[in-house]
Design a protein around this motif. Structure first.
Motif, short mmCIF file in Angstrom:
data_model
loop_
_atom_site.label_atom_id
_atom_site.label_comp_id
_atom_site.label_asym_id
_atom_site.label_seq_id
_atom_site.Cartn_x
_atom_site.Cartn_y
_atom_site.Cartn_z
N HIS A 49 -9.25 31.42 -35.34
CA HIS A 49 -9.46 32.40 -36.40
C HIS A 49 -8.59 33.64 -36.20
CE1 HIS A 49 -11.75 34.84 -33.52
NE2 HIS A 49 -12.29 33.69 -33.12
N LEU A 50 -7.85 33.70 -35.09
CA LEU A 50 -7.10 34.92 -34.78
C LEU A 50 -5.88 35.08 -35.68
CD1 LEU A 50 -7.15 34.77 -30.86
CD2 LEU A 50 -8.59 36.18 -32.35
N VAL A 75 -20.31 38.55 -37.95
CA VAL A 75 -20.67 38.71 -39.36
C VAL A 75 -19.49 38.29 -40.23
CG1 VAL A 75 -21.52 40.28 -41.11
CG2 VAL A 75 -22.21 40.58 -38.72
N GLY A 76 -19.58 37.15 -40.86
CA GLY A 76 -18.51 36.67 -41.75
C GLY A 76 -18.72 37.19 -43.15
N GLN A 77 -17.87 36.71 -44.06
CA GLN A 77 -17.98 37.19 -45.43
C GLN A 77 -19.27 36.74 -46.10
OE1 GLN A 77 -13.87 36.26 -47.04
NE2 GLN A 77 -14.49 38.02 -48.29
N HIS A 78 -19.68 35.52 -45.80
CA HIS A 78 -20.84 34.97 -46.48
C HIS A 78 -22.02 34.72 -45.55
CE1 HIS A 78 -18.23 34.65 -49.84
NE2 HIS A 78 -17.40 33.87 -49.17
N GLU A 90 -14.03 30.64 -40.55
CA GLU A 90 -13.51 31.83 -41.23
C GLU A 90 -12.49 32.57 -40.36
OE1 GLU A 90 -15.50 35.91 -42.66
OE2 GLU A 90 -16.62 34.14 -43.33
N ALA A 91 -11.37 32.96 -40.95
CA ALA A 91 -10.37 33.74 -40.21
C ALA A 91 -10.93 35.10 -39.86
CB ALA A 91 -9.11 33.91 -41.06
N SER A 92 -10.47 35.66 -38.75
CA SER A 92 -10.91 37.03 -38.44
C SER A 92 -9.84 38.00 -38.89
CB SER A 92 -11.21 37.19 -36.95
OG SER A 92 -10.07 36.93 -36.18
#
Lengths: 353, 353, 353, 353
Positions: free
Chosen positions: B271-272, B32-35, B81-83
């Motif tokens: 993304h880490l 689940v990313g931001q968008h 997306e970065a985590s």
């Protein structure tokens, strides 16, 4: 060995000691620092007795041996004070050194034609660069690759200097070309592959223009300083050291490994000013901004950045070149860090604000 | 392969597709990313047809193959997306990740006794650290060197946690110790020498605590990411990567060569979140401040700094340890750069002002 | 520290001194060389006075300090004499060591199934190998690559041993597997990636089977010897060192750089027997013969060669594997050099003639 | 691109095609192998159609593209056949190349005075060397170290040649000295530090003496071959490649890491003869014999060994120099391996028997 004079030592006393050293068969070098004067002695000093020298003159504060294999480039040789390399340019002198603002050097890998070099010079000058880099003689891995336009490119660099007011930094690869290159260049560059080209180092030391000495691909810091020592020993103390990445086991994502810790180490070992080249250091334009910022944070005195009006069509090093627009944007970004460390040129800082 | 859903895709639709993939014998992972929501698929996807999957559901935006050898750690796997790795500590959750403030980790190489570890914890907490580092199990080149106090040191770390409110990061070296260490540690560290200790990576992936994975002494970036992939593949996606210097030909002035460009490269590949350890990276306390600043400028998410109440008497790694006072001063210095890049913790920024 | 006895020193005198050292709280190790007996002492010897010990018994020839950081593995510890590692196999004991014939170890990277491992064992046995290599547990860069068949492969190795009469060398990666692997293996292998897995070294030192210790990818010779010291310090002095190539900047044509000079260096530093693995050392079957010959010429005690019945279909390391026919031909070629240096097994020499 | 003629193709046909290629604006090079004649074409061949060329003459067997970045040095350029470099010496021509006996080159690092160089020449000649090495111009890390006696040393080398009948190999470092050195030397050496001194490579390619090209300290094999290509492209195809050790992370026991696998790799990539220098390759006289033997076993065409009448007093490189007596003994040892591989000079073999 160095002889440190007390603050306020009269010139005549210093001169007299200088003469005495010459009478002993030595070749003293007078180094005028901000607060003190030092006389450096290199050569057959092993049998000299520091105490005996100290007794020669009451204005002598101390007599110290330089314990490093390199003498003239060592920080001790200037009694701990950084040196400042002054380079006259059409717009006035530019200073490379620890207390001075960071000097920006930018331009293409090689001089391709008059239009491109003049345009690039004007663009990078507008963005804040003080020097134009650009190769007339290019060291290329393949004999079938573009070798630079040579002497004719020197003329184009002179034109770009005229048009932009920038100083010129360009590489010399052959002792036979030193005089010719020194006529045009404000700073002679000795490239990574020639860091231990000792005849070239000696020739660069025997002419008057400042010298930019790039680190060899797998040179240790001590070897690099010894290479610089060749130039100083030949009579030229205006040397700038340029870290441009070393060769390591991983070349998948980066062309070289930029050794930024070397900047911090050099600061403790030598008085010479330091430049970082993140373009060769990474090999990819997309990594240049992050590493340029890191170079400022770690304490570099100068940055060399490759800029080409059309990287995709560059005759050499396209992938690591920024466009003039990207260089513009980069100087804005760098200003934030440069101001944070208190070494950003005032003119540029104003532009950012 | 990843399945990217359109913004606003209803949960039920996502669940239904997830079920369908399971029915096909695959093991989907919902991210689940931001968008947007992404479903990641690793395994026998070579014969799947992206177009066919896309047609399964109108809420699917795109179906993309991950072209890298590492899948779950790749930036593509989270659709760019970065985590964010969340670590609960006594003072609340700390977040490691690109948009979050820089996390400071500090402490001694090894836990020597209760007094020193508690005192150090309190001092570094006061200076702004969120985590205490300290080794209970120490990888030492010589069998005759201090090997760490082992299990009893874990108890002392728990006491230091209690006393300081810091989270605990400590190393685990043996699969047999994972459970024991995970009981006390908030983050399990896997050291450079164990970066390719695959049974240990699998064991760390099968327990719930976040994992700090240091880069091997001569590991390529791709090997490092593949090592992280072992942990994610075993079920634990809370991994932080720590650059701590690589081995090169020059070890005269520096213990390792800190590869800061790797931070910029990792940012594009994974993304880490990323940590930098300038203490091991240079091996000398005097070079830690300059490299810590550079690490912030290059974009690290976190810093690990060795701090010891009395470096001269440290049982290990004394020369690279700062005193608590030096760490205090360092955080002030770092704040200048941290604020310039907009990633300094607000609490600390206030203190600096 | 070592206590060297004169030739012909009576057992009772040696025993009596051994007991005296134990009474002093030390842990003496008796080393019986060809001509002399030595007692080795490791531990708190810094305050012992060699002269005082020498005076304890008239049969003592000399008392010497071991000046190296590694003690038990140093050549001094055996007063300059090479050690001999004896390994029982179904066909009798095989000896690894300087005066003994070169020992050939051959087999596939990993155990794939019973037929392939038994067939390979029989073929390499016929060609002159004394040991079968074959991985049950495989360290693989990717979690998605074949990880070895694990415990079931151990059973297949036992079957191959039975069918071929060869001794078995196989890798152990996890302390949790040491006992299980040691039940089947005649020699436990610790791989390059685990050279500094200290818990594993300790576990290998605490079990009775000989240990083959591969050099780490970027391990210095001193680090390698210190890793071996862990095994000896834990009680197992039957260690063989295997050079398998180091990581350097050029990986275009070779997977690693085989450091054959290390063999010559080790000979001066340690008494332990030495093996060379040209298969991993080069990464390409076509370069194995030339480097295997060079390894014999430089003085190795043993060779490890990857052989697979069908390299093109190997589950791992196919490109560096020879076919059984190629291995046959290779042993003929090696015999020429092996006989020239006087270290070729008589049985094989006869076959060549 | 190469044009391979059928066996027995008449000269006139070859000449006619050669002329046709010239008419097309190309610069063909005729290469006469043992069985076949090949015409090599380098330059603007990208748009040539091999089939079209093949149709030009019925004596053409095949027309092939050279797929490597280096052309003239590639093995394909001679259609797989090794080249033979002939060097006239006072005692007759010496041949470097795969089928010929191993050529021994020996002598001091630098020419110190007439007596030492003449004596050394006579001693190494008596022991079986065909060439004397000795530096007149020395590349030294420090400007304060002995830089060689320069021009006057060239005269001493000429005297040593006269007295011993040996050919002379000596280094040139500056384009300005090429002519002067080439007057005396039978083979011009380009040292490791100058491997990518491109003006020097071009100058060496434009004079008639054979060139010995040492591998750079961290040069990849491809870069080394490209450097050789510079010499061939400038018109001189008599080039010998010398492996002399590369720089790696471990310099505790060895000055460099001798990359013997490079010999095997070069054999597949280039037709040029290969030399190995175990003196620089290890840096220590005690390791020279073992590595010299390994170099023969791996397939070198030649060996370069440092020999000094009194290593302890050598002005440079003493620790890696053998005494003349040690060199005598070494040639006996080498003979055993040299004969085993069938490449030992008959005269020496007789002496051994």
């Amino acid at each position: 060995m160095i002889i440190v004079f007390k603050s306020g030592a009269p010139d005549a006393e210093i001169q007299s000691l200088d003469q005495e050293m010459r009478d002993w068969g030595l070749t003293p070098e007078k180094i005028v620092g901000q607060h003190k004067v030092v006389i450096g002695l290199v050569g057959e000093t092993a049998e000299l007795d520091p105490d005996q020298i100290k007794d020669l003159n009451p204005w002598i504060e101390s007599v110290l041996r330089v314990e490093k294999p390199y003498k003239r480039v060592s920080r001790e040789y200037r009694h701990g004070e950084a040196s400042r390399v002054e380079v006259p340019t059409p717009k006035g002198s530019v200073f490379f050194g620890e207390p001075d603002p960071i000097v920006l050097v930018a331009g293409p890998c090689s001089v391709e034609n008059e239009e491109m070099i003049v345009e690039t010079a004007q663009r990078v000058a507008a963005a804040g660069a003080s020097f134009l880099r650009g190769g007339a003689y290019k060291p290329r891995t393949s004999p079938y690759a573009f070798q630079g336009h040579g002497e004719s490119a020197l003329g184009l660099l002179a034109a770009a200097r005229e048009a932009s007011g920038l100083g010129i930094i360009t590489e010399v690869m052959d002792t036979a070309d030193v005089e010719k290159v020194a006529e045009v260049a404000d700073v002679l560059q000795i490239g990574a592959r020639n860091m231990q080209n000792f005849p070239l180092l000696k020739a660069a030391g025997a002419q008057p223009k400042p010298v930019l000495l790039k680190r060899g691909l797998s040179a240790t810091i001590d070897e690099w300083l010894m290479a610089a020592e060749y130039i100083l020993a030949a009579g030229n103390s205006n040397v700038i050291l340029c870290e441009r990445g070393i060769r390591t086991f991983d070349r998948q994502h980066l062309r070289n490994t930029l050794d930024l810790a070397a900047v911090a180490v050099l600061r403790t070992l030598t008085h010479l000013p330091i430049m970082v080249d993140p373009s060769h250091g990474t090999g990819w334009a997309r990594f240049v901004p992050a590493l340029a910022k890191a170079a400022i944070a770690v304490g570099t005195d100068s940055l060399m950045i490759e800029v080409h009006p059309n990287p995709a069509k560059a005759l050499s090093d396209g992938p690591q070149s920024l466009t003039p627009d990207q260089f513009d944007a980069l100087t804005q970004e760098l200003g934030v860090i440069g101001q944070a460390v208190g070494r950003w040129p005032q003119a540029l800082a104003a532009a950012t604000a």
